[in-house]
Enzyme design. Sequence first.
Site, PDB file in Angstrom:
ATOM      1  N   HIS A  65       5.006  -3.638 -10.597  1.00 49.55           N
ATOM      2  CA  HIS A  65       5.049  -2.472 -11.490  1.00 49.55           C
ATOM      3  C   HIS A  65       5.597  -1.365 -10.786  1.00 49.55           C
ATOM      4  O   HIS A  65       5.317  -1.312  -9.490  1.00 49.55           O
ATOM      5  CB  HIS A  65       3.737  -2.296 -11.987  1.00 49.55           C
ATOM      6  CG  HIS A  65       2.719  -1.938 -10.979  1.00 49.55           C
ATOM      7  ND1 HIS A  65       1.895  -2.802 -10.406  1.00 49.55           N
ATOM      8  CD2 HIS A  65       2.220  -0.543 -10.693  1.00 49.55           C
ATOM      9  CE1 HIS A  65       1.201  -2.109  -9.632  1.00 49.55           C
ATOM     10  NE2 HIS A  65       1.133  -1.025  -9.837  1.00 49.55           N
ATOM     11  N   CYS A 193      -4.529   4.181  -7.216  1.00 47.89           N
ATOM     12  CA  CYS A 193      -3.430   3.525  -6.788  1.00 47.89           C
ATOM     13  C   CYS A 193      -2.316   4.502  -6.703  1.00 47.89           C
ATOM     14  O   CYS A 193      -2.255   5.571  -7.455  1.00 47.89           O
ATOM     15  CB  CYS A 193      -3.116   2.313  -7.282  1.00 47.89           C
ATOM     16  SG  CYS A 193      -2.646   2.240  -8.869  1.00 47.89           S
TER      17      CYS A 193
END
Length: 679
Positions: A65, A193
């Site tokens: 991603h 993250c």
Amino acid sequence: MSELITADLVDLDLAAETKEAAARSLAERMVTLGRITDLDGFLADVAAREAQMPTGLDGGIGIPHCRSEHVTEPTLAFGRPVDGIDFGAPDGPADLIFLIAAPAGADDAHLTILSALARRLMDPDFTAALRSATDPAATARLINGDTATDSEAPAPEAQAVPEPRAQAEPEPEPDAPSAAPAPAFRIVAVTSCPTGIAHTYMAAEALEKAGQAEGVEVVVEPQGSAGFTRIDPAVIAAADGVVFAHDVPVREKERFAGKPTVDVGVKAGINRPAELIAEVRAKAARGETTAPAGSGSPVDAAGDPGEGYGTRLRKWLMSGVSYMVPFVAAGGLLIALGFAIGGYTVDKAPSVAEHFVWTESMSWAALLFQIGGLAFSFLVPVLAGYIAYGMADRPGLVPGFVGGSIALTINAGFLGGLAAGLIAGGTVMAVQRIKVPAALRGIMPVVVIPLISSAVVGFLMFLVVGKPIAELQKALTDWLSGLSGTNAVILGVVLGLMMCFDLGGPLNKVAYAFAVGGLANPNDGSLKVMAAVMAAGMVPPLAMALATVVRGALFDRTERENGKAAWVLGASFITEGAIPFAAADPLRVIPSAMAGGAVTGALSMLFECTLRAPHGGIFVLPLIGNPVLYLIAIVAGTAVSAALVILLKGIGGRGAKDLGRDAVPGTETETAPKVPATV
């Protein structure tokens, strides 16, 4: 909004053997639907994200991603390869692959949906359904059924990022005598993250589920791309432990200070949440905690109602000193090295920007001297800026630095920096109390507070308090210049006692700051003071090391091991090396250390030793005036301190037990508790 995934974005027979090929195959489907404008550019962003951290997860899942300017709207593509593909997961290849594409400026609603999907990937029933699906359209509906929103109301799993929550206790039956007891252990956690889309929320879900299984209350704050909802301060205060599972800095981390803490990467939160919970519970059982709050502002607790003004003032001043010391150390040592290489005329050398000869030692000496001089020139502004920062947090920095620079301009020196910092912090705190219209609140910290506070500080420093402080600084400098004889010895005794009283604590730092302040305008007297302070600060650890060698039977095994390290710490001018000994036996160690420090300070002043370096211990011996006598002063103080501590321990028995400290059951000796050094 468009659906995140359609049948055209599902490939149940993905023909790819590598993660790069898989990403390209799924991305090509996005290009066909107009969701990506530049295939290669998007894949480069995917690869860059993959390089930060593998995106494979336990359970056969791969979630490549990224955020990319080549993405027109948030999109999800799903692929199920014929053979597993390695995405770096510990348990092997992935057979469920989600390619998540988010625009560089994705709206919060879409990112919330992607986050909800990330949480659902932790559900075994959901992943089992994906593995058994046979129709692309049905697979898309399976995913969209829980991750897409309609125009009226979101589906249950597609709602906004779940707020931190405690696990709800079941309602008691009407006839039940009382509700179920609250969980015995409470944990607050933060997950984050680099992209804030997938791993952030998967780790949050994993921790919450592990908490349920362990009977532990887990409240998670996912700090994702869509922002984050802060955990209620009352929940944090009641928590027994903290888990940070993150690959980017935790925002507002100081909120969680002072508690047992486990700090790991975000994938650990996904792959082994139960272990993290067990680890934080073990730390709590051992009483291990992080330092008190202080990473946001060095003195966050300075405003506590129970603290007096004197305590807060000490914290504010120590804030400035703690940030000033690295500038002092770097600048002072570079200046000293310049003098050592080029002699005492190096300060007359021309600018190295205009004249530098690579083969001349004088040019190199001038380079070191001029770099050090520039670093040292920040001393007073940094002191003032971070005193103000300690008082008023970031809004205090601008007026503090301005006031410190003015102190240099008007020759108010170190004392001017202290005053400027306090004035700046007080001014900002006063401005912050003014109620302003809501429309102005956004520009207050950026424009209004810096503007008003800097003007006020400048006015006061230039026209009101600056000149009297400059006169006081001049008088102090002149006094140090003429310091000799008995007065010098007495000052050496006082400084030695201060350096050894709290072994790196506030009083030690006051003496050190006094000496360093003199280096800003060096003269013979200030150089003597610096030498006496460093010599006295070396004595306590050296004396304890010597005592453990001479009479090791008076010390337990842990103290004898600490004694070996104390040789190096003392020689390096790290007074804190004596703290383990003082913690175990303060009534014998501290007076002994003070006596030795007083002797060394007095002898250093008597011998007229000088020092241009603010740190370094014996490693800057070539930069010390009268180095042989300087070593004699240190040896004399070390011997006095070691002899005293041996005498006191020999008379009264082995320290810690006689002071009421408990020995460890089943052992012959007690272990000295470890006490952190003060700042």
